[in-house]
Design a protein around this motif. Structure first.
Motif, mmCIF file in Angstrom:
data_model
loop_
_atom_site.group_PDB
_atom_site.id
_atom_site.type_symbol
_atom_site.label_atom_id
_atom_site.label_comp_id
_atom_site.label_asym_id
_atom_site.label_seq_id
_atom_site.Cartn_x
_atom_site.Cartn_y
_atom_site.Cartn_z
ATOM 1 N N GLY A 1 36.858 39.811 49.828
ATOM 2 C CA GLY A 1 35.546 39.343 49.159
ATOM 3 C C GLY A 1 34.323 40.023 49.404
ATOM 4 N N ALA A 2 34.284 40.322 50.808
ATOM 5 C CA ALA A 2 33.038 41.099 51.268
ATOM 6 C C ALA A 2 33.057 42.728 50.716
ATOM 7 N N ARG A 3 34.426 43.231 50.513
ATOM 8 C CA ARG A 3 34.367 44.701 49.945
ATOM 9 C C ARG A 3 34.223 44.557 48.474
ATOM 10 N N VAL A 4 34.480 43.593 47.892
ATOM 11 C CA VAL A 4 34.357 43.540 46.468
ATOM 12 C C VAL A 4 32.770 43.254 46.158
ATOM 13 N N SER A 5 32.112 42.232 46.962
ATOM 14 C CA SER A 5 30.766 42.362 46.790
ATOM 15 C C SER A 5 29.921 43.498 47.215
ATOM 16 N N GLN A 6 30.279 44.122 47.989
ATOM 17 C CA GLN A 6 29.786 45.380 48.545
ATOM 18 C C GLN A 6 29.893 46.350 47.172
ATOM 19 N N ALA A 7 30.966 46.451 46.719
ATOM 20 C CA ALA A 7 31.016 47.322 45.527
ATOM 21 C C ALA A 7 29.951 46.949 44.561
ATOM 22 N N ALA A 8 29.788 45.685 44.327
ATOM 23 C CA ALA A 8 28.859 45.187 43.128
ATOM 24 C C ALA A 8 27.480 45.453 43.537
ATOM 25 N N ILE B 1 44.354 43.368 45.001
ATOM 26 C CA ILE B 1 43.406 42.959 44.063
ATOM 27 C C ILE B 1 44.015 42.446 42.533
ATOM 28 N N ALA B 2 45.072 42.686 42.721
ATOM 29 C CA ALA B 2 45.807 42.157 41.297
ATOM 30 C C ALA B 2 45.362 40.924 40.936
ATOM 31 N N ALA B 3 45.517 39.991 41.594
ATOM 32 C CA ALA B 3 45.534 38.536 41.322
ATOM 33 C C ALA B 3 44.078 38.104 41.794
ATOM 34 N N TYR B 4 43.060 38.960 41.983
ATOM 35 C CA TYR B 4 41.938 38.271 42.891
ATOM 36 C C TYR B 4 40.615 38.498 41.772
ATOM 37 N N GLN B 5 40.359 37.211 41.257
ATOM 38 C CA GLN B 5 39.512 37.117 40.301
ATOM 39 C C GLN B 5 37.912 37.875 40.234
ATOM 40 N N PRO B 6 37.433 37.600 41.549
ATOM 41 C CA PRO B 6 36.275 38.167 41.583
ATOM 42 C C PRO B 6 36.254 39.821 41.598
ATOM 43 N N TYR B 7 37.139 40.393 41.777
ATOM 44 C CA TYR B 7 37.276 41.990 41.708
ATOM 45 C C TYR B 7 37.344 42.034 40.289
ATOM 46 N N TRP B 8 38.118 41.239 39.112
ATOM 47 C CA TRP B 8 38.012 41.825 37.928
ATOM 48 C C TRP B 8 36.636 41.548 37.315
ATOM 49 N N ALA B 9 36.118 40.318 37.627
ATOM 50 C CA ALA B 9 34.718 40.272 37.034
ATOM 51 C C ALA B 9 33.801 40.894 37.564
ATOM 52 N N VAL B 10 33.555 41.583 38.857
ATOM 53 C CA VAL B 10 32.735 42.751 39.257
ATOM 54 C C VAL B 10 33.247 44.164 38.547
ATOM 55 N N ARG B 11 34.403 44.443 38.259
ATOM 56 C CA ARG B 11 34.894 45.684 37.794
ATOM 57 C C ARG B 11 34.328 45.550 36.174
ATOM 58 N N THR C 1 36.685 45.426 28.337
ATOM 59 C CA THR C 1 37.022 44.376 27.859
ATOM 60 C C THR C 1 38.439 43.781 28.385
ATOM 61 N N ASP C 2 39.380 44.743 28.750
ATOM 62 C CA ASP C 2 40.600 44.710 29.417
ATOM 63 C C ASP C 2 40.317 43.823 30.790
ATOM 64 N N ALA C 3 39.300 44.277 31.646
ATOM 65 C CA ALA C 3 38.908 43.685 32.903
ATOM 66 C C ALA C 3 38.426 42.206 32.594
ATOM 67 N N TYR C 4 37.480 41.931 31.759
ATOM 68 C CA TYR C 4 37.137 40.748 31.448
ATOM 69 C C TYR C 4 38.254 39.864 31.200
ATOM 70 N N MET C 5 39.034 40.034 30.197
ATOM 71 C CA MET C 5 40.282 39.471 29.960
ATOM 72 C C MET C 5 41.110 38.886 31.151
ATOM 73 N N ALA C 6 41.089 39.759 32.192
ATOM 74 C CA ALA C 6 42.014 39.788 33.341
ATOM 75 C C ALA C 6 41.051 38.615 34.382
ATOM 76 N N ALA C 7 39.722 38.868 34.226
ATOM 77 C CA ALA C 7 39.019 37.912 34.971
ATOM 78 C C ALA C 7 39.140 36.537 34.547
ATOM 79 N N ILE C 8 38.999 36.342 33.157
ATOM 80 C CA ILE C 8 39.254 35.165 32.431
ATOM 81 C C ILE C 8 40.449 34.537 32.883
ATOM 82 N N GLY C 9 41.313 35.034 32.581
ATOM 83 C CA GLY C 9 42.781 34.573 33.046
ATOM 84 C C GLY C 9 42.902 33.975 34.401
ATOM 85 N N VAL D 1 32.699 29.125 34.455
ATOM 86 C CA VAL D 1 32.749 30.510 34.744
ATOM 87 C C VAL D 1 33.693 31.302 33.618
ATOM 88 N N ARG D 2 34.786 30.681 33.287
ATOM 89 C CA ARG D 2 35.288 31.145 32.114
ATOM 90 C C ARG D 2 34.538 31.268 30.740
#
Length: 416
Positions: A330-337, A360-370, A384-392, A399-400
């Motif tokens: 979580g910290a590393r994803v937030s760092q990237a953001a 990161i495959a099933a980590y929702q914050p990663y896909w939202a930030v990406r 578009t693909d990343a948003y669909m992953a984050a929504i799922g 948030v959805r």
């Protein structure tokens, strides 16, 4: 059943469960027995209160009833006479104190139970779930969802841990200072995990706010016992900074509002001031740790209330320190953001690309930030693909909905 009786029992159970379990378990040294005794007392309340009325002090009524159940169970198990006598004296003394005060005056033992739940003899993977259930009364199925395991597996782990407390004679006490440093990190992490569940909202709105409040209470109680522990101070500062923004996380229609779009006028200025004062106090000990670092990050965000701008460079520096101390996903994803905001989306995406794909495959914050960074970089197809992953992967309807709106924006950019 009159609705008031059922509602009163539910309210006492929700608000006082951990306090009652802690008091009973600290004297019986048996968490499962304490839970069984309190469960029977709650069942009795639902039978008796509709007929006799809700007692003036429901918490005290439940404690007396649970204490009686515990004593009966102890007799059935043929507990040694001296142990049973000690247990009897402890509960009689507590009952006398309650009767004298006219209110529930028994001591709050939740901190002692918290240290028992995070004892080194118990597997570290179950420290936080055990604390969530015994100290805060969270159901196993809710805990299982948070830790991504089946309810059955989580229930088995919790039962084994409670048996370990009883059979190993784990003490219900705040450990002496020489042993404290090795134990404190587990306690702090467990409290923060409880706050995180309240913040993320796996339960209903009322329960969510109550759970966050209970975690803050535990943080304050811990600090009262350990006033010179900078990380305990940092944890309380962190939770207060987050809590100060609670009302701004949804707009008037209930829609999710991201941090950098929130109306800072809604933030709780008094709570922010207390959090900043705590952070300054922690800094005086010259022992900077991850909870202080996270509190400092939130303090930088809070400063936007006064300056009107976010110091992204300061956040970049703080996140670099945080991932050095504690390289959680979580910290590393937030760092990237944050890097994406400070140095541009390409730099943020480069940081994300360094993460292990298995993590990161099933980590929702990663896909939202990406998705956010890709959209800012102008790559709307990948966004578009990343948003669909984050929504799922999102559990939150609000948030959805927010991410779906961002997805539609990316699609419009593609078609335009």
């Amino acid at each position: 059943m009159p609705p008031d009786a059922g509602r009163a029992a539910e309210e006492v159970a929700r608000q006082s469960y951990g306090k009652l379990i802690a008091f009973l378990a600290a004297r019986s040294r048996d968490v499962p027995a304490a839970e069984d005794a309190l469960s029977e007392a709650l069942a009795s309340a639902l039978r008796v209160w509709p007929e006799r009325g809700v007692p003036g002090n429901p918490e005290a009524w439940l404690l007396v009833a649970a204490r009686r159940n515990l004593m009966q169970a102890a007799r059935h198990r043929a507990v040694q006479a001296n142990a049973q006598a000690t247990l009897s004296l402890a509960f009689e003394e507590a009952e006398e104190r309650m009767n004298e005060a006219g209110k529930s005056a028994f001591p709050d033992e939740r901190l002692k139970l918290l240290f028992a739940c995070t004892h080194p003899a118990i597997d570290s993977s179950v420290h936080t779930p055990l604390m969530l259930q015994t100290v805060l009364g969270i159901e196993a199925k809710t805990i299982a969802r948070a830790f991504v395991v089946s309810p059955e597996a989580m229930s088995q782990r919790l039962v084994r841990a409670k048996m370990k407390i009883r059979d190993a004679g784990i003490p219900f006490a705040v450990p002496p200072r020489p042993a404290l440093s090795g134990r404190l990190a587990a306690v702090l992490s467990a409290i923060y995990a409880a706050y995180g569940l309240g913040w993320d909202g796996l339960d209903g709105e009322e329960e969510r706010h109550s759970l966050a409040g209970e975690a803050i209470w535990l943080g304050r109680a811990l600090l009262a016992v350990l006033p010179d522990e900078p990380e305990a101070i940092g944890l309380l500062s962190l939770m207060l900074h987050c809590e100060a923004r609670r009302s701004a996380r949804r707009d008037g229609s209930g829609r999710y509002v991201p941090l950098d779009e929130q109306d800072t006028a809604i933030w709780n200025a008094i709570m922010i001031a207390e959090a900043d004062a705590l952070l300054r106090k922690a800094g005086g000990f010259d022992r900077f740790g991850p909870f202080q670092c996270q509190a400092a990050i939130q303090s930088v965000h809070a400063a936007r209330r006064f300056s009107g701008a976010t110091d992204w460079q300061a956040l970049t520096t703080l996140y670099a320190a945080l991932v050095t101390m504690k390289s959680a996903l979580g910290a590393r994803v937030s760092q990237a953001a944050v890097i994406g905001r400070a140095l541009g989306p390409a730099a943020g995406l480069e940081q994300l690309d360094r993460l292990d794909p298995r993590d990161i495959a099933a980590y929702q914050p990663y896909w939202a930030v990406r998705a956010f960074l890709l959209a800012n970089a102008g790559d709307d197809t990948a966004a578009t693909d990343a948003y669909m992953a984050a929504i799922g992967l999102s559990d939150s309807p609000a948030v959805r909905d927010f991410l779906t709106h961002r997805l539609e924006q990316a699609r419009r950019a593609l078609s335009g």
